[in-house]
Write an enzyme that holds these catalytic residues in place. Structure first.
Site, short mmCIF file in Angstrom:
data_model
loop_
_atom_site.label_atom_id
_atom_site.label_comp_id
_atom_site.label_asym_id
_atom_site.label_seq_id
_atom_site.Cartn_x
_atom_site.Cartn_y
_atom_site.Cartn_z
N ARG A 29 0.80 -1.16 0.12
CA ARG A 29 0.03 0.02 -0.09
C ARG A 29 0.87 1.32 0.08
O ARG A 29 1.07 1.91 -0.90
CB ARG A 29 -0.88 -0.07 1.16
N ASP A 30 1.57 1.74 1.15
CA ASP A 30 2.23 2.85 1.12
C ASP A 30 3.44 2.91 0.30
O ASP A 30 4.01 3.72 -0.17
CB ASP A 30 2.64 3.01 2.45
N HIS A 63 6.65 4.72 12.59
CA HIS A 63 6.61 4.73 11.01
C HIS A 63 7.97 5.85 10.64
O HIS A 63 7.60 6.92 10.60
CB HIS A 63 5.33 5.11 10.72
N HIS A 101 10.50 7.22 7.64
CA HIS A 101 11.14 7.51 6.24
C HIS A 101 12.64 7.60 6.42
O HIS A 101 13.08 8.25 7.21
CB HIS A 101 10.46 8.49 5.73
N CYS A 107 5.32 9.80 0.03
CA CYS A 107 3.96 10.44 -0.10
C CYS A 107 3.80 11.28 -1.13
O CYS A 107 4.65 12.38 -1.37
CB CYS A 107 3.89 11.17 1.25
N ASN A 165 9.99 4.64 2.55
CA ASN A 165 9.83 4.09 3.85
C ASN A 165 11.38 3.49 4.18
O ASN A 165 11.88 3.04 3.39
CB ASN A 165 8.73 3.08 3.93
#
Length: 300
Positions: free
Chosen positions: A16-17, A207, A209, A240, A249
């Site tokens: 997903r991300d 989370h 990056h 993003c 990420n």
């Protein structure tokens, strides 16, 4: 002596991300193979896709098919649904875990979903209550928890207050994100120590990056603060679309390698993880640049 847990949970966000910002559309069949290969590597929690507008995130236009074919009974299958329309689409599936998101920064939120943080929470709070009434697992993703590409440094108290609103609304998990990769280890330790103390009954997930190559250092600092859940993305994929300059990420393989070397069990098979990356790699617009992957690729 470092304060380390014996086991850490890795939430794989690559499908997903990781893929949402890919310039090339990854074929649906490849996404399914990618998810299946990640399951074989040992991931029990994964972000599969998101129910968002195909106009704004074309990569996720096949979300319904992904959810229909990729749910695993013994795993936590997470689908992002940022608003009422997305939640209603979740209700038409068998998925039982939903992620919602809000940015601490008003500027980021307005760029992302055209709402202020306050207005977003006003919309989400009753939805979260409804989801919990229906026994869904609810994950709240807190964007720009440390820095914003438009507003700069975010006051720690603002992040804590937003987290408190989500906890009061009934979420099961807070995924707290360094969206543009500017956090330093001392900032990570400070925020996560406070969150751990304030919300002991809520899953806390970090989370990070890797924009400035500080993600592993921030993970180590978060471990010291008592965090034992981390979002990572196979191959370091991601970024993003509404956060200029945000790189991928932190790479799952680099995190797993570091943790396992430190004697911390992740339950992830590194060789099978590399196999999963190889499934999606030919369909990407960018190279896989994680340290572990590059070293592995040189030896196979």
């Amino acid at each position: 002596m470092l304060n380390l847990p014996k086991k850490v949970t890795i939430i794989e966000v690559g499908p997903r991300d990781g893929l949402q910002n890919e310039k090339l559309f990854v074929p649906t069949a490849i996404k399914k193979q990618f998810i299946g290969a990640l399951r074989k590597a040992g991931f029990l929690e994964m972000e599969l896709t998101s129910f968002v507008s195909p106009k704004w995130v074309p990569q996720m236009s096949d979300a319904a098919e992904i959810v229909a074919d990729c749910l695993e009974a013994d795993a936590r299958n997470i689908v992002l649904a940022p608003n009422r329309k997305g939640i209603d689409r979740v209700y038409s599936t068998d998925c039982q875990a939903v992620a919602v998101f809000v940015g601490v920064s008003n500027s980021f939120n307005l760029k992302n979903i055209n709402k202020t943080t306050k207005d977003s929470m006003a919309e989400l709070a009753p939805i979260i209550y409804e989801l919990k009434e229906k026994n869904y697992f609810v994950r709240a993703c807190i964007s720009t928890a440390f820095y914003c590409p438009y507003e700069g440094k975010i006051d720690e108290s603002a992040t804590i207050n937003l987290c408190r609103e989500f906890v009061d609304a009934g979420v099961d998990e807070l995924s707290v994100a360094d969206t543009i990769g500017m956090a330093t280890p001392d900032e990570s330790f400070s925020l996560f120590s406070k969150l751990k103390n304030l919300f002991p009954n809520t899953f806390l997930t970090a989370h990070f990056h890797d924009t400035r190559k500080l993600a592993l250092a921030n993970i180590l600092a978060s471990l010291q603060a008592g965090i034992d859940r981390f979002d990572t993305s196979a191959g370091g994929l991601g970024g993003c679309p509404f956060a200029p300059g945000a790189s991928g990420n932190v790479a799952t393989e680099d995190v797993v390698y570091m943790l396992e070397r430190m004697g911390i069990d992740t339950g992830v098979d590194l060789d099978k993880l590399i196999d999963a990356i190889e499934v999606v790699r030919p369909h990407l617009s960018r190279k896989i640049e994680s340290g572990y992957y590059r070293l592995h690729a040189q030896t196979v």
